[in-house]
Scaffold this active site. Structure first.
Site, PDB file in Angstrom:
ATOM      1  CB  SER A 153      35.610 -32.082 -25.760  1.00 42.33           C
ATOM      2  OG  SER A 153      34.259 -31.588 -25.410  1.00 42.33           O
ATOM      3  CG  ASP A 186      36.158 -29.623 -22.887  1.00 45.32           C
ATOM      4  OD1 ASP A 186      37.188 -29.514 -23.598  1.00 45.32           O
ATOM      5  OD2 ASP A 186      35.219 -29.685 -23.389  1.00 45.32           O
TER       6      ASP A 186
END
Length: 316
Positions: free
Chosen positions: A57, A170
């Site tokens: 991320s 993510d």
């Protein structure tokens, strides 16, 4: 690690290094992730530079900037960022994510080099998650900007990224702090940076103008509140005000990733764990980078003795 048979596993790097390799695992955590910049600066001050960098991320974004020598330019831009600037990068989408991310990453492309991952001198991997089966994917080739964009595709906020016939979101859903990725890429020791370890923020209301997504979606929220009042479904005045939709989503994501992180670290702990104190930075407060970078630097100095002992062991 859960992987589908179609995933190509990353391979260990083959170039010789005279000492044990240092891996740096940069975890996810939204705007708190700017503390990774302070961590990298602190490590450099101690004479520690990683041979392998892996990120999840926001950790993938900072790690990608670092391995392409764009970290200083990124930090300089962030230090001048204001909340209104951040809102301007949020291109609202009502599809599979609240933000499409095109405007933000077009901006990054203008300021950071978009090279192929396999061409950068420092081995790098960005972690994403397959939306169809939850398997983690290690992005080790192709556009580094594309890999970073896939890794930060927080469900509900950023739209998923289509990559080689599958939708990616993510990486924190599967591997919030990619220690295991560093080891597979050849790291002998791993320094990990975790952003969710301290979650005891005081329950204070946001400063004016700081609830970014609420600012972007103010008209929609007001309309929904009006509909609730008309239907009689609103809360009674004596009840405390409930958290906003965005606070509920972001806090839930953080709780989930904290649990996953603890579980994975129990089986594969890093050699050194750096824990920036970023309790009071909310998930989307990207304009508070200076505070985050300072927290990252302090966290490294807090581990200074441990890190210097590690460095001495590696060079002996």
């Amino acid at each position: 690690m859960a992987k589908s048979p179609t995933d190509t596993p990353p391979t260990e790097t083959s170039d010789p290094v005279s000492r044990p390799r240092i891996g740096l695992a940069l975890g996810g955590g939204g705007a708190r992730g700017w503390s990774h910049i302070g961590v990298i600066r602190g490590l450099k001050e101690l004479g520690i530079e990683p041979d392998i960098v892996c990120g999840t991320s926001i950790g993938a974004l900072v790690g990608g900037a670092y391995v392409t020598d764009g970290l200083d330019e990124l930090a300089e831009w962030l230090e001048g960022l204001r909340w209104r600037d951040v809102v301007g990068f949020f291109d609202v989408s009502f599809g599979s994510g609240f933000i499409s991310g095109k405007r933000l990453f077009n901006f990054f492309r203008e300021r950071l080099p978009d090279v192929n991952i396999e061409d950068v001198p420092t081995p790098f991997a960005a972690v994403a998650t397959r939306l169809d089966n939850g398997h983690e994917v290690w992005l080790r080739k192709g556009s580094i900007m594309h890999a970073m964009r896939a890794s930060i595709a927080v469900p509900g906020f950023f739209t998923p990224v289509y990559h080689e016939g599958r939708w990616l979101v993510d990486g924190g859903l599967a591997n919030p702090v990619p220690i295991s990725v560093c080891r597979v890429l050849g790291a002998d020791v791993v320094i990990a940076v975790a952003l969710y370890a301290h979650r005891h923020r005081p329950p204070a209301p946001p400063e004016k103008g700081r609830d970014l997504l609420s600012s972007v979606s103010l008209g929609l929220v007001d309309k929904l509140k009006g509909m609730l009042r008309e239907s009689g479904a609103g809360e009674s005045p004596e009840k405390p005000q409930a958290p906003s939709l965005f606070d509920v989503v972001t806090e839930s994501i953080e709780i989930m990733q904290l649990r996953i992180m603890r579980s994975r670290m129990a089986g594969d702990p890093p050699d050194v764990l750096v824990l920036p104190r970023t309790d009071d930075i909310k998930f989307l407060e990207f304009h508070r980078a200076t505070k985050g970078m300072e927290a990252g630097y302090r966290a490294v100095m807090y581990r200074k003795t441990e890190l210097e002992e590690l460095k001495a062991m590696l060079v002996s």
